[in-house]
Design a protein around this motif. Sequence first.
Motif, short mmCIF file in Angstrom:
data_model
loop_
_atom_site.label_atom_id
_atom_site.label_comp_id
_atom_site.label_asym_id
_atom_site.label_seq_id
_atom_site.Cartn_x
_atom_site.Cartn_y
_atom_site.Cartn_z
N UNK A 64 0.81 -1.22 0.00
CA UNK A 64 0.00 0.00 0.00
C UNK A 64 0.84 1.27 0.00
N UNK A 65 2.08 1.16 0.47
CA UNK A 65 3.02 2.29 0.44
C UNK A 65 4.15 1.98 -0.52
N UNK A 66 3.83 1.29 -1.61
CA UNK A 66 4.85 0.92 -2.59
C UNK A 66 5.57 2.16 -3.10
N UNK A 67 6.90 2.09 -3.11
CA UNK A 67 7.70 3.25 -3.48
C UNK A 67 8.19 4.04 -2.29
N UNK A 68 7.56 3.86 -1.14
CA UNK A 68 7.98 4.55 0.09
C UNK A 68 8.74 3.62 1.03
N UNK A 69 8.72 2.33 0.75
CA UNK A 69 9.33 1.31 1.61
C UNK A 69 10.52 0.71 0.88
N UNK A 70 11.67 0.62 1.57
CA UNK A 70 12.89 0.10 0.95
C UNK A 70 12.98 -1.41 1.04
N UNK B 186 20.69 -9.89 5.97
CA UNK B 186 19.98 -9.67 4.71
C UNK B 186 19.88 -8.18 4.41
N UNK B 187 19.57 -7.36 5.42
CA UNK B 187 19.51 -5.92 5.22
C UNK B 187 20.88 -5.36 4.88
N UNK B 188 21.90 -5.80 5.57
CA UNK B 188 23.27 -5.34 5.27
C UNK B 188 23.65 -5.64 3.83
N UNK B 189 23.31 -6.84 3.37
CA UNK B 189 23.69 -7.24 2.02
C UNK B 189 22.97 -6.43 0.95
N UNK B 190 21.90 -5.74 1.32
CA UNK B 190 21.16 -4.91 0.38
C UNK B 190 21.42 -3.43 0.56
N UNK B 191 22.47 -3.11 1.28
CA UNK B 191 22.81 -1.71 1.47
C UNK B 191 21.90 -0.99 2.44
N UNK B 192 21.18 -1.76 3.25
CA UNK B 192 20.25 -1.16 4.21
C UNK B 192 20.71 -1.34 5.65
N UNK B 193 21.96 -1.74 5.83
CA UNK B 193 22.50 -1.84 7.17
C UNK B 193 22.95 -0.49 7.68
N UNK B 194 23.02 -0.37 9.02
CA UNK B 194 23.52 0.85 9.62
C UNK B 194 25.04 0.84 9.61
N UNK B 195 25.64 2.01 9.54
CA UNK B 195 27.09 2.12 9.56
C UNK B 195 27.64 1.72 10.91
N UNK B 196 28.80 1.05 10.91
CA UNK B 196 29.44 0.66 12.18
C UNK B 196 29.97 1.89 12.90
#
Length: 324
Positions: A195-201, A314-324
């Motif tokens: 429902x929020x397609x385009x707003x969710x990563x 999984x999030x890290x592998x997609x560039x969605x991880x937080x920086x150390x």
Amino acid sequence: MPLTDLPYEDLLEYRPEPAAPEGLDAFWADTLARARALGGEPSVTPVADALLPAFEVSDVRFPGYGGEPVAGWLLVPRGAAGPLPAVVEYLGYSQGRGLPLERLLFPSAGYAYLVMDTRGQGHDTPDPHPGDPQWFAGLMTRGVESPERYYYRRLYTDAVRAVDFVRGLPQVDADRVVVAGASQGGGLALATAALADGLVAAALVDVPFLQHFRRAVEIAGVGPYPEIAEYLGLHSREQVERTFATLAHFDGLHLASRASAPALFSVGLMDPVCPPSTVFASYHRYAGHKDIEVWRFADHAGGRSSQQRRQLEWLRDRGLGAKA
């Protein structure tokens, strides 16, 4: 606990293709447009918690369905340089936001984190719609006589508005907002991704509830689905079909094809609450990139901490991880 559904090999091929209800997209576009048009000012109130010195904790309220205030906790790693990736988490059936110290995984991993209270289920967000008919103590039949009055119309709208709220926070990178949840929360995460397609990563969809209603109501032995089965057992065949026509507007089986963000699902093959076939049905129809973790000997608890670790990887592998 034994297997509760089809063998794994059959689940891989289980692909029901029921037609979505006519006007589904218009129904949701109108619902969300009305909620957004009502506006409403969110509030973010810092909470001094000496027991959680590593986090900035805030008590928040944001406008949900009907502009009604929805509570949440916002936790941000203290001193973190933003903008940060964010996780919005939705909760299981009958759960509320609880205490901040119960929700430390994602902020500990470096994310800005919002946990949304669940209207009518948590203590801090009422569902002020007493005129809706309800036949049992749970919420599965509240307003089920029509899509416009059904309880989950309000809850799905709250979930989307939570994403709207988080994307506007100064600490958050609006292009890296993840939705997450297990059971009911997993169903809300999937629905929000659609429902929020385009707003969710990305979406983390654990052992999701609210999928493939017709099959779930027929075979689930415990949990919330039997509320619907008991209700239907008391009504005519015409009422049965009308009920499933309402539920179709909220079924992840139909919404999954409308989501494009990558998603990580999980399923327990011994889950009596959310039968595995209902999870696989929506997983197969999910339109975005998708992965699924299959826990062969797990019940509704799924993969527990092992699944949480997999989510962070999984999030890290997609560039969605937080920086150390």
